[in-house]
Design an enzyme around this catalytic site. Structure first.
Site, PDB file in Angstrom:
ATOM      1  N   ILE A  43       0.873  -1.177   0.000  1.00  0.00           N
ATOM      2  CA  ILE A  43       0.000   0.000   0.000  1.00  0.00           C
ATOM      3  C   ILE A  43       0.912   1.229   0.000  1.00  0.00           C
ATOM      4  O   ILE A  43       1.521   1.558   1.020  1.00  0.00           O
ATOM      5  CB  ILE A  43      -0.935   0.001   1.233  1.00  0.00           C
ATOM      6  CG1 ILE A  43      -1.726  -1.312   1.303  1.00  0.00           C
ATOM      7  CG2 ILE A  43      -1.877   1.206   1.178  1.00  0.00           C
ATOM      8  CD1 ILE A  43      -2.464  -1.525   2.634  1.00  0.00           C
ATOM      9  N   CYS A  53       4.675  -2.510   3.093  1.00  0.00           N
ATOM     10  CA  CYS A  53       4.901  -3.696   2.258  1.00  0.00           C
ATOM     11  C   CYS A  53       3.775  -4.720   2.432  1.00  0.00           C
ATOM     12  O   CYS A  53       3.113  -4.766   3.476  1.00  0.00           O
ATOM     13  CB  CYS A  53       6.204  -4.384   2.649  1.00  0.00           C
ATOM     14  SG  CYS A  53       7.693  -3.494   2.216  1.00  0.00           S
ATOM     15  N   GLU A  55       3.978  -7.940   2.928  1.00  0.00           N
ATOM     16  CA  GLU A  55       4.220  -8.904   4.013  1.00  0.00           C
ATOM     17  C   GLU A  55       3.780  -8.315   5.351  1.00  0.00           C
ATOM     18  O   GLU A  55       3.159  -8.984   6.170  1.00  0.00           O
ATOM     19  CB  GLU A  55       5.707  -9.268   4.098  1.00  0.00           C
ATOM     20  CG  GLU A  55       6.273  -9.904   2.847  1.00  0.00           C
ATOM     21  CD  GLU A  55       6.872  -8.883   1.881  1.00  0.00           C
ATOM     22  OE1 GLU A  55       6.250  -7.826   1.653  1.00  0.00           O
ATOM     23  OE2 GLU A  55       7.949  -9.148   1.355  1.00  0.00           O
ATOM     24  N   CYS A  89      11.854  -7.586   2.103  1.00  0.00           N
ATOM     25  CA  CYS A  89      12.832  -6.566   2.506  1.00  0.00           C
ATOM     26  C   CYS A  89      13.268  -6.815   3.952  1.00  0.00           C
ATOM     27  O   CYS A  89      12.651  -7.600   4.692  1.00  0.00           O
ATOM     28  CB  CYS A  89      12.248  -5.163   2.337  1.00  0.00           C
ATOM     29  SG  CYS A  89      11.135  -4.660   3.662  1.00  0.00           S
ATOM     30  N   CYS A  92      10.642  -6.201   6.697  1.00  0.00           N
ATOM     31  CA  CYS A  92       9.627  -7.264   6.781  1.00  0.00           C
ATOM     32  C   CYS A  92      10.208  -8.530   7.413  1.00  0.00           C
ATOM     33  O   CYS A  92       9.531  -9.213   8.182  1.00  0.00           O
ATOM     34  CB  CYS A  92       9.051  -7.557   5.399  1.00  0.00           C
ATOM     35  SG  CYS A  92       7.968  -6.228   4.812  1.00  0.00           S
TER      36      CYS A  92
HETATM   37  N1  THU Z   1       7.574  -4.069  -1.312  1.00  0.00           N
HETATM   38  C1  THU Z   1       6.845  -5.027  -0.668  1.00  0.00           C
HETATM   39  O1  THU Z   1       5.611  -4.973  -0.650  1.00  0.00           O
HETATM   40  N2  THU Z   1       7.522  -6.016  -0.051  1.00  0.00           N
HETATM   41  C2  THU Z   1       8.879  -6.131  -0.004  1.00  0.00           C
HETATM   42  O2  THU Z   1       9.394  -6.980   0.697  1.00  0.00           O
HETATM   43  C3  THU Z   1       9.709  -5.246  -0.814  1.00  0.00           C
HETATM   44  C4  THU Z   1       9.016  -4.055  -1.371  1.00  0.00           C
HETATM   45  C5  THU Z   1       6.857  -2.977  -1.973  1.00  0.00           C
HETATM   46  C6  THU Z   1       7.055  -1.632  -1.346  1.00  0.00           C
HETATM   47  C7  THU Z   1       6.792  -0.707  -2.515  1.00  0.00           C
HETATM   48  O3  THU Z   1       5.401  -0.481  -2.612  1.00  0.00           O
HETATM   49  C8  THU Z   1       7.232  -1.504  -3.722  1.00  0.00           C
HETATM   50  O4  THU Z   1       7.304  -2.847  -3.304  1.00  0.00           O
HETATM   51  C9  THU Z   1       8.567  -1.077  -4.307  1.00  0.00           C
HETATM   52  O5  THU Z   1       9.537  -1.057  -3.325  1.00  0.00           O
END
Ligand code: THU
Length: 135
Positions: A43, A53, A55, A89, A92
């Protein structure tokens, strides 16, 4: 629930991603100790820094419904139509650390074409800091 089934739920959750700034859409699906399932998507926010993120969305949904131990989480992410192995990441991984046994939490990532990679949190976050340190 198999690794493949959970990954398919992550792919489904990815459809709800709100990612107008990066166009990198992520979905996550997790299963708790008692078998309950939660999904989440990334989001984004116009301020960028307020982005959440996928997760963490899924973990926070589970915890806010009273679940404190996750057993398996699948993640599906990529730009546009494509998905590729979307590893969680660092933030997370640390959030997962709070609500799992690192050697037991299974993390599933997939390329969207049928190949899955299966890891433990301990592999992806070795020598980690967690709640046990605070006792
Ligand atoms: N993002 C995630 O949802 N999970 C991760 O573990 C890495 C990054 C999202 C955050 C952002 O909206 C997009 O990916 C680009 O970084």
């Amino acid at each position: 629930m198999s690794e493949k089934e959970l990954f398919e739920l992550a792919l489904e959750a990815r459809k709800k991603a709100y990612a107008p700034y990066s166009s990198y859409q992520v979905g996550a699906a997790l299963i708790c100790e008692d078998g309950s399932l939660y999904t989440g998507c990334n989001i984004e926010n116009a301020s960028y820094g307020a982005t959440n993120c996928a997760e963490r969305t899924a973990v926070f949904k589970a915890v806010s419904e009273g679940h404190r131990k996750i057993k398996m989480i699948a993640i599906a992410g990529g730009s546009g139509e494509k998905t590729n192995f979307a590893y969680p990441c660092g933030v997370c991984r640390q959030v997962m650390r709070e609500f799992s046994e690192p050697a037991e939490l299974i993390i599933v990532v997939g390329d969207g074409r049928g190949e899955l990679r299966v890891h433990t949190l301990e592999e992806l976050l070795p020598e980690s800091f967690g709640p046990d340190f605070m006792e």
